[in-house]
Design a protein around this motif. Structure first.
Motif, PDB file in Angstrom:
ATOM      1  N   ALA A 172       0.832  -1.189   0.033  1.00 10.30           N
ATOM      2  CA  ALA A 172       0.255   0.016  -0.015  1.00 10.30           C
ATOM      3  C   ALA A 172       0.724   1.408  -0.078  1.00 10.30           C
ATOM      4  N   ARG A 173       1.924   1.311   0.886  1.00 11.41           N
ATOM      5  CA  ARG A 173       2.741   2.336   0.730  1.00 11.41           C
ATOM      6  C   ARG A 173       3.712   2.565  -0.462  1.00 11.41           C
ATOM      7  N   GLN A 182       1.219   4.321  -2.658  1.00 16.05           N
ATOM      8  CA  GLN A 182       0.924   5.516  -2.471  1.00 16.05           C
ATOM      9  C   GLN A 182       2.114   6.348  -3.021  1.00 16.05           C
ATOM     10  N   LEU A 183       3.525   5.871  -2.851  1.00 17.68           N
ATOM     11  CA  LEU A 183       4.840   6.424  -3.252  1.00 17.68           C
ATOM     12  C   LEU A 183       4.564   6.435  -5.074  1.00 17.68           C
ATOM     13  N   SER A 193       2.108   6.569  -6.676  1.00 15.67           N
ATOM     14  CA  SER A 193       1.041   7.703  -7.277  1.00 15.67           C
ATOM     15  C   SER A 193       1.617   9.181  -7.151  1.00 15.67           C
ATOM     16  N   GLN A 194       2.278   9.357  -5.955  1.00 12.86           N
ATOM     17  CA  GLN A 194       3.089  10.744  -5.747  1.00 12.86           C
ATOM     18  C   GLN A 194       4.084  11.010  -6.844  1.00 12.86           C
TER      19      GLN A 194
END
Length: 459
Positions: free
Chosen positions: A40-41, A44-45, A47-48
């Protein structure tokens, strides 16, 4: 800025992703919950990173769009500086002048074109008579009619002014003005290059003027609105010279540079006396101004001096008077005039090209030459952009033919009619028809017919 952030973010995110990948094999099936948290992390990274890359691409596209629009846009003149705002130039253009000095520059670009017919031969090329109307240059007794054309930009002009009001209330001023009516530096076949000519150079201090400018004997406010450079050259007082002048109300008094032009005995070419008088020409003028225009009276006294041989001086007294003015006949019509007469005033009439100040007898004695000159013109404004002028000028001289011979000028006169169109302020296009005649003491005469055109932008 966006590019910098994205560049710094990429290595950090990739390092994190590698570390996570190395940690995953050792706990592949034993730590399912932790694996899901790490995935998940990572998501998220990622996506950034994608968001930063997208923002960078959008910014680059916007920059390129602005550059393209700037390249395609036409040049736009800088907006004028609002009153009271800071000037573009941080320091004065005249750093050595008194504080508060106002410096201005101006002039005009002028192009003249002429078609000329003379009945008794042509006017010599390269002389002033080919550039504007000079009655003393009209050929007489020549070989027959001749027609020719000329064009030049010699009367273009540039001037500089400086003026100051001191804390004491004293007023200082100065002016330098030049045109390009100097000697030929090139030729009309290729470069048409001409030298700069000093017109005015003077200073003013309160009511005083010192320097070179129009003679006080000349009324510039009564000049004709001509297309030709001068206009009524046959009769107009037209002199610039060094002087000291004082003005008080309607009165102006001056002492001016003395110079004597002489007609030698027997009719030889004129002489400009090299040994000037020790007494300056003294001139006084009174001008009355009113709503209807103005009228001006001037008187002059002068000493004429000639040295026919080394150590031998001959002198005589010259004097003259002139009345001139402008009379308004309504809002669109005015009359301009000047009448002059006296003895020893030839140098002051018609640019000193018609007659001399004095004659010389067989013994070398000087005698002032008498004569008179006058012009009269009507100016009509037909519309805000069109105006016209009709005027006549004449001068006549009292030669003693026993001294001068019969080959000197007895009279000159001319008629002029012009139309001037100003489509916008400071821009003039004009055409003037001129007929002039010169007559010698022998009775032989010659005529000139000219169509003079002019384009002028004053700034």
């Amino acid at each position: 800025m966006t590019q910098t952030i994205a560049a710094q973010a990429r290595p950090r995110l990739l390092t994190a992703a590698v570390l996570v990948a190395l940690a995953l094999p050792g706990a592949a099936f034993a730590q399912t919950a932790k694996e899901r948290e790490l995935e998940a992390r990572i998501a998220q990274l990622e996506s950034q990173v994608q968001a930063l890359l997208g923002q960078q691409q959008q910014t680059a596209a916007q920059v390129q769009e602005v550059r393209t629009a700037q390249a395609a846009a036409p040049a736009v003149a800088a907006a004028p500086i609002p009153a009271g705002s800071q000037p573009i130039q941080a320091t004065t253009i005249t750093p050595q002048a008194n504080p508060g000095t106002k410096f201005t520059v101006g002039g005009m670009i002028r192009i003249d074109g002429m078609a000329t017919k003379t009945t008794d031969g042509d006017i010599a090329k390269g002389t002033a008579g080919r550039d504007f109307y000079v009655p003393g240059a009209i050929p007489v007794g020549g070989e027959g009619p001749d027609t020719y054309m000329d064009a030049h930009a010699k009367f273009s002009r540039l001037w500089f002014d400086a003026s100051t009001v001191l804390d004491s209330g004293d007023k200082l001023g100065a002016r330098v003005e030049m045109d390009f009516f100097g000697g030929t530096l090139g030729n009309s076949a290729a470069t048409n290059t001409y030298g700069a000519t000093l017109r005015h150079a003077y200073l003013t201090y309160n009511n005083w003027l010192v320097g070179q400018t129009w003679s006080n004997f000349m009324d510039t406010n009564a000049l004709i609105d001509a297309v030709d450079f001068v206009g009524p050259t046959d009769a107009v007082v037209f002199v610039r010279q060094p002087q000291v002048r004082y003005t008080s109300g309607p009165w102006t008094v001056s002492i001016e540079s003395p110079e004597t032009t002489v007609q030698p005995f027997g009719g030889a070419a004129r002489i400009i006396a090299g040994d000037n008088s020790a007494i300056p020409d003294v001139i006084a003028r009174y001008t009355h101004k009113a709503d209807w225009g103005h009228v001006s009276f001037a008187g002059m006294a002068r000493q004429l001096k000639y040295e026919p041989a080394p150590g031998l001086d001959s002198t005589d007294t010259g004097f003259g008077a002139t009345v001139s003015g402008l009379v308004k006949l309504g809002d669109s019509t005015d009359i301009r005039y000047q009448v002059s007469g006296g003895e020893g005033i030839g140098r002051y009439i018609g640019l000193a090209t018609i007659q001399q100040d004095a004659m010389v007898d067989a013994a070398g004695n000087l005698d002032a030459l008498g004569g008179w000159a006058g012009y009269f013109g009507v100016r009509q404004v037909f519309s805000p952009s069109v105006r016209g002028n009709l005027f006549y000028a004449r001068s006549q001289w009292d030669n003693d033919t026993a001294w001068t011979g019969l080959g000197v000028t007895r009279k000159v006169h001319s008629v002029h009619a012009n139309v001037i169109w100003s489509p916008v302020p400071k821009l003039d296009f004009g055409v003037e028809a001129i007929w002039g005649e010169r007559t010698l003491e022998s009775g032989v005469d010659g005529e000139l017919m000219r169509l003079h055109t002019m384009a002028r932008y004053s700034f």
